[in-house]
Design a protein around this motif. Sequence first.
Motif, PDB file in Angstrom:
ATOM      1  N   THR A 112      -4.669  -0.690   1.505  1.00  0.00           N
ATOM      2  CA  THR A 112      -4.459   0.068   0.108  1.00  0.00           C
ATOM      3  C   THR A 112      -5.581   1.000  -0.261  1.00  0.00           C
ATOM      4  O   THR A 112      -5.357   2.197  -0.704  1.00  0.00           O
TER       5      THR A 112
ATOM      6  N   ALA B 112       1.303   4.205  -3.212  1.00  0.00           N
ATOM      7  CA  ALA B 112       1.006   5.463  -2.808  1.00  0.00           C
ATOM      8  C   ALA B 112       2.411   6.394  -3.279  1.00  0.00           C
ATOM      9  O   ALA B 112       2.402   7.487  -3.765  1.00  0.00           O
ATOM     10  N   ARG B 113       3.439   5.781  -2.770  1.00  0.00           N
ATOM     11  CA  ARG B 113       4.863   6.495  -3.327  1.00  0.00           C
ATOM     12  C   ARG B 113       4.984   6.640  -4.964  1.00  0.00           C
ATOM     13  O   ARG B 113       5.611   7.618  -5.404  1.00  0.00           O
TER      14      ARG B 113
ATOM     15  N   ARG C 283      -7.356   2.781   1.786  1.00  0.00           N
ATOM     16  CA  ARG C 283      -7.241   3.902   2.890  1.00  0.00           C
ATOM     17  C   ARG C 283      -5.957   4.807   2.094  1.00  0.00           C
ATOM     18  O   ARG C 283      -6.279   5.957   2.042  1.00  0.00           O
ATOM     19  N   ARG C 284      -5.005   4.133   1.584  1.00  0.00           N
ATOM     20  CA  ARG C 284      -3.762   4.939   0.915  1.00  0.00           C
ATOM     21  C   ARG C 284      -4.359   5.711  -0.245  1.00  0.00           C
ATOM     22  O   ARG C 284      -4.227   6.847  -0.380  1.00  0.00           O
TER      23      ARG C 284
ATOM     24  N   SER D 163       1.007  -1.342  -0.027  1.00  0.00           N
ATOM     25  CA  SER D 163       0.010  -0.076   0.190  1.00  0.00           C
ATOM     26  C   SER D 163       0.726   1.122   0.091  1.00  0.00           C
ATOM     27  O   SER D 163       0.577   2.145  -0.755  1.00  0.00           O
ATOM     28  N   GLU D 164       2.026   1.281   0.857  1.00  0.00           N
ATOM     29  CA  GLU D 164       2.881   2.444   0.667  1.00  0.00           C
ATOM     30  C   GLU D 164       3.564   2.782  -0.621  1.00  0.00           C
ATOM     31  O   GLU D 164       3.936   3.608  -1.002  1.00  0.00           O
TER      32      GLU D 164
ATOM     33  N   LEU E 274      -6.519   8.676   0.757  1.00  0.00           N
ATOM     34  CA  LEU E 274      -5.632  10.088   1.175  1.00  0.00           C
ATOM     35  C   LEU E 274      -4.971  10.453  -0.026  1.00  0.00           C
ATOM     36  O   LEU E 274      -4.768  11.839  -0.174  1.00  0.00           O
ATOM     37  N   ALA E 275      -4.545   9.666  -1.026  1.00  0.00           N
ATOM     38  CA  ALA E 275      -4.153  10.138  -2.390  1.00  0.00           C
ATOM     39  C   ALA E 275      -5.003  10.967  -3.312  1.00  0.00           C
ATOM     40  O   ALA E 275      -4.734  11.455  -4.318  1.00  0.00           O
TER      41      ALA E 275
END
Length: 235
Positions: free
Chosen positions: A209, A187-188, A211-212, A183-184, A215-216
């Motif tokens: 995932t 997002a990256r 959740r990220r 998930s990080e 946020l994105a």
Amino acid sequence: MDVHARVLTHERRGADVAVFTCRTGAPLPFRAGQHVSIECPYRPWQSRAYAIANAPRPDRVLEFHVRAVGAAGVSAALVRRLKPGDLLRLGGPRGTLTLDPLSRRDLVFVTGGTGLAPAKALIDELSRFNRTRWIHLFRGERHARDFYDRDGVDRLARRHPWLTVVRATSDEPDEHGEQAPISEVVARHGPWPDHDVYVFGSAAMVEATLRRLDLAGVPPARIRSDVVGPTPAPF
């Protein structure tokens, strides 16, 4: 609608994962991204739902990826006991995680474990007509040894210049010395506001995932997700 299918090949891809193919005796209309329930002779009257790992083919061959959970149950039988020649009973196709026929946006597939199967089916479908859409496939596992179909995925990436593959390991550093949940990593590599996103994996991985992605700023209408696991699927 139930159909019978004869097992053609069966390969162990690790201690608890198998990839097998079968051919149905009658046509089974389905779309890439859907799943069917499977009953095998070693666990009669029990069934589980598994995603089909390819798009429809004229020869009626289906591919499945299965991870055994525990020492018993349908998944364990399919991994440890199934062999070519065995007869399976398949339920009718279900699921809505199919390609949007009207979308021309680029795509992001986020997978964990055997969540690779529906993503491969969608890539298989895209390979038959795609010329303009970029596909980003993210695979997340705990350890590098868990990437059970690494060679096959790499062959797809070499064959299709529009496909890129990114892997991430959460419990040990990868070949680049990095360690992070998928998930990080997704997002990256973003943001992904103009993409269609599909997420396939465990409940925890899917939740993290989503959740990220929220946020994105990825619009929820462009995200589709499914929890991949050994859940009952009665006929």
